[in-house]
Design a protein around this motif. Sequence first.
Motif, mmCIF file in Angstrom:
data_model
loop_
_atom_site.group_PDB
_atom_site.id
_atom_site.type_symbol
_atom_site.label_atom_id
_atom_site.label_comp_id
_atom_site.label_asym_id
_atom_site.label_seq_id
_atom_site.Cartn_x
_atom_site.Cartn_y
_atom_site.Cartn_z
ATOM 1 N N ARG A 171 -54.186 114.601 38.627
ATOM 2 C CA ARG A 171 -54.550 114.002 37.351
ATOM 3 C C ARG A 171 -54.192 112.529 37.385
ATOM 4 N N ALA A 172 -55.087 111.718 36.875
ATOM 5 C CA ALA A 172 -54.861 110.279 36.850
ATOM 6 C C ALA A 172 -53.745 109.943 35.870
ATOM 7 N N PRO A 173 -53.175 108.739 35.967
ATOM 8 C CA PRO A 173 -52.155 108.350 34.983
ATOM 9 C C PRO A 173 -52.675 108.442 33.562
ATOM 10 N N LEU A 174 -51.807 108.853 32.663
ATOM 11 C CA LEU A 174 -52.193 109.067 31.276
ATOM 12 C C LEU A 174 -52.541 107.751 30.588
ATOM 13 N N LYS A 175 -53.471 107.832 29.661
ATOM 14 C CA LYS A 175 -53.727 106.707 28.768
ATOM 15 C C LYS A 175 -52.637 106.686 27.696
ATOM 16 N N LEU A 176 -52.140 105.516 27.399
ATOM 17 C CA LEU A 176 -50.992 105.386 26.515
ATOM 18 C C LEU A 176 -51.411 104.807 25.171
ATOM 19 N N VAL A 177 -50.804 105.338 24.106
ATOM 20 C CA VAL A 177 -51.020 104.836 22.759
ATOM 21 C C VAL A 177 -49.819 103.968 22.410
ATOM 22 N N ASN A 178 -49.990 102.663 22.525
ATOM 23 C CA ASN A 178 -48.898 101.734 22.287
ATOM 24 C C ASN A 178 -49.377 100.658 21.315
ATOM 25 N N HIS A 179 -48.694 100.550 20.153
ATOM 26 C CA HIS A 179 -49.077 99.594 19.113
ATOM 27 C C HIS A 179 -48.091 98.444 19.004
ATOM 28 N N GLY A 180 -47.374 98.143 20.102
ATOM 29 C CA GLY A 180 -46.387 97.081 20.031
ATOM 30 C C GLY A 180 -46.980 95.738 19.659
ATOM 31 N N ALA A 181 -48.194 95.450 20.123
ATOM 32 C CA ALA A 181 -48.827 94.163 19.803
ATOM 33 C C ALA A 181 -49.325 94.118 18.363
ATOM 34 N N LYS A 182 -49.672 95.270 17.774
ATOM 35 C CA LYS A 182 -50.194 95.275 16.414
ATOM 36 C C LYS A 182 -49.124 94.954 15.377
ATOM 37 N N LEU A 183 -47.875 95.217 15.719
ATOM 38 C CA LEU A 183 -46.817 94.886 14.765
ATOM 39 C C LEU A 183 -46.710 93.387 14.530
ATOM 40 N N GLN A 184 -47.110 92.587 15.509
ATOM 41 C CA GLN A 184 -47.040 91.138 15.341
ATOM 42 C C GLN A 184 -48.142 90.601 14.438
ATOM 43 N N LEU A 185 -49.131 91.422 14.125
ATOM 44 C CA LEU A 185 -50.233 90.982 13.269
ATOM 45 C C LEU A 185 -49.879 91.017 11.789
ATOM 46 N N THR A 203 -45.381 97.110 -0.076
ATOM 47 C CA THR A 203 -44.230 97.630 0.659
ATOM 48 C C THR A 203 -44.531 99.011 1.217
ATOM 49 N N ARG A 204 -45.152 99.871 0.405
ATOM 50 C CA ARG A 204 -45.519 101.205 0.910
ATOM 51 C C ARG A 204 -46.547 101.095 2.031
ATOM 52 N N ALA A 205 -47.493 100.187 1.884
ATOM 53 C CA ALA A 205 -48.497 100.015 2.937
ATOM 54 C C ALA A 205 -47.858 99.508 4.228
ATOM 55 N N PHE A 206 -46.906 98.585 4.113
ATOM 56 C CA PHE A 206 -46.242 98.075 5.313
ATOM 57 C C PHE A 206 -45.422 99.167 5.991
ATOM 58 N N LEU A 207 -44.696 99.964 5.218
ATOM 59 C CA LEU A 207 -43.910 101.039 5.816
ATOM 60 C C LEU A 207 -44.813 102.079 6.468
ATOM 61 N N LEU A 208 -45.939 102.393 5.842
ATOM 62 C CA LEU A 208 -46.878 103.326 6.453
ATOM 63 C C LEU A 208 -47.451 102.741 7.748
ATOM 64 N N HIS A 209 -47.755 101.457 7.727
ATOM 65 C CA HIS A 209 -48.235 100.787 8.935
ATOM 66 C C HIS A 209 -47.150 100.769 10.011
ATOM 67 N N LEU A 210 -45.897 100.590 9.619
ATOM 68 C CA LEU A 210 -44.799 100.509 10.571
ATOM 69 C C LEU A 210 -44.569 101.840 11.276
ATOM 70 N N VAL A 211 -44.478 102.938 10.528
ATOM 71 C CA VAL A 211 -44.243 104.236 11.162
ATOM 72 C C VAL A 211 -45.473 104.714 11.923
ATOM 73 N N GLY A 212 -46.663 104.286 11.497
ATOM 74 C CA GLY A 212 -47.866 104.649 12.236
ATOM 75 C C GLY A 212 -47.981 103.940 13.568
ATOM 76 N N CYS A 213 -47.380 102.757 13.673
ATOM 77 C CA CYS A 213 -47.379 102.021 14.942
ATOM 78 C C CYS A 213 -46.217 102.395 15.845
ATOM 79 N N THR A 214 -45.199 103.048 15.305
ATOM 80 C CA THR A 214 -43.989 103.297 16.083
ATOM 81 C C THR A 214 -43.639 104.780 16.136
ATOM 82 N N LEU A 215 -42.940 105.283 15.128
ATOM 83 C CA LEU A 215 -42.359 106.620 15.189
ATOM 84 C C LEU A 215 -43.389 107.721 15.310
#
Length: 613
Positions: free
Chosen positions: A78-92, A231-243
């Motif tokens: 199996r080829a290397p897995l595709k990764l879901v990483n949103h580290g760059a989106k947090l800077q937006l 604030t709720r939108a930012f927290l939802l965006h934060l946990v959706g990009c990370t945890l």
Amino acid sequence: MPPRTRGGYTSTAPRRRPTGSERRRRVQLREVEPEHPRHDRDETEEVLEGAPGGPIDRCILRSFHKHVAAKIWLGEDRAPLKLVNHGAKLQLWELDVERSRIYETVQRSGLAPLISCSHRVASRPMLSAFCERWQPETTTFHLAFGEMTITLDDVASILHIPITGSMISFSQPLRVDDANALLVELLGTTDVEASRETEQCRSPSVRLQWLRENFSTIMDVSSDDDIDFATRAFLLHLVGCTLFADKSATSVGVVYLELFRDLSMVGSYAWGAACLAFMYRQLTTATRFEVQQLGGYLTLLQAWIYEHFPEMFSSPDMSYIESRPRALRWRPHVIPDSLQSLRERLDRLQSSDVCWEPYVDHRAEHPFPDIAWFSGCIKCGLVVEPYHPERVLRQFGHIQTIPPRPFAPPRPDRSILLDQYWERWTDHVLIDQSRGRRCQYSGESVAEYMAWYDRISHRIVQPPHLRSGFTTDARSSLPSHTASTSDSRNARALRLLRRVISGGRQQSGDYFWGALNEAHSILAGSDETSASYSTPSPAPASHSTPSPATRPFFCPPTFVYPPPASVDPPPASDDPPPLIVAPPPASVAPPAPAAGPTASTTVYVRSKRKKKT
């Protein structure tokens, strides 16, 4: 009454309740059944049981025939897995001084460290190689020397988010209509906007880009309701990009928005435990051969690998200080090795190559959490995963013993019982008898552990007939021009310098001086393999660089290198140049002034600066 079918024939007799004797006989039959009944084995399972890689005893890894490592052993890849990483989106979406009210609420929630510690780069071969070692039944990585896993202590040290508090629970999956109602109530959108967004996602989710476009422009001058919505939108965006980054790679579930209804209670949740349960489930899903993608908070997984395998993968940041999350200690980079070479490197890995307790220097700022000894189930909504610290006692500094059988997690619909179990976590930590004795040396285990582990585990992933054939033991069989002594010297010096770099800036200058001298001696070929480092001899009479036999051996980064007894004069001309160049001696007379018509003359010194006399 219509006829009913019983065992292949039609019966019109009413159903008869079993008698007491029949019920007792059924109970006796259930009691004599083995705890793990033998399943019907297909051809694939028989081949795996006979393979040298194991497992020989399938009482633990019962679903191994579906594992990606089983397919690799049979010749598939199996080829290397595709990764879901949103580290760059947090800077937006940055919270600057004009959005200080939002940042204050985020900071009180305990999730503010996620803004800065997320890695923007993730290594596909490295994470894929470790994912092939994950076993869902034990929720641990099965390596060549034993089991390891991400613990609650790892989460707290790497991310600095709370691991105690209320468990994140959902009674049932969220429907699209309920998701639209939450968006209208908690984010202030209209019914049309909410319906359009969930229809575009084709699920009770919203796009991360949609959250940024609609709420990132709200600033402190806005109304209180708009600030709460943002604030709720930012927290939802934060946990959706990370945890809770799922494999959709573009959206986040609206179900987490319910956790931000009362912004004053956001900090009361055990976010670290929920993140760990979600990461466990993503690793479990990625162990299936047909899966091609890995979700979850990859910064947690990647930083965990850096911490425990620093000599193999790490690239430390020298400006790191211990008051910050340990995820910021490392500079993420893409591993140049291929997936096959990483498999072979992990197959050859030994217990001595692991940093079992990497947070010793971090304890002053972040003490060890007692909840890391909790033995039970952790949960993130409807995701329930077992947590077994007794299987990785070496990561806690204790001798590894043969652990009990892993328990299967209960159904998610019994969430109330799980929540009560978690709230009384002090009653469900490992007792001192289960923890055992402290290790006398790092990575210690009982004598019978490896024999048991070799029987129930799949220690080797790369099959022998598919290996590259180049190992550390095969170096001597190569031609002389390839297996030269300079190669081994370079490898030894690189290992030494890597340990120095991973120690950070907290060490003294004498420590670095000794390490650089050691590396210089190795590269210059002046070290003797038979020299004794334990009993230093007196300093030589000549003023030369101390040999390895007279210099104390280089110690790990957690210790301070002992300072020299005296400062030696500059070395002779035959010796290698010193690390610090001494200034020219004062006894050297300046050149004679040149004759000329003017009274002022110019004297040239070593710094090539002009001085008028």
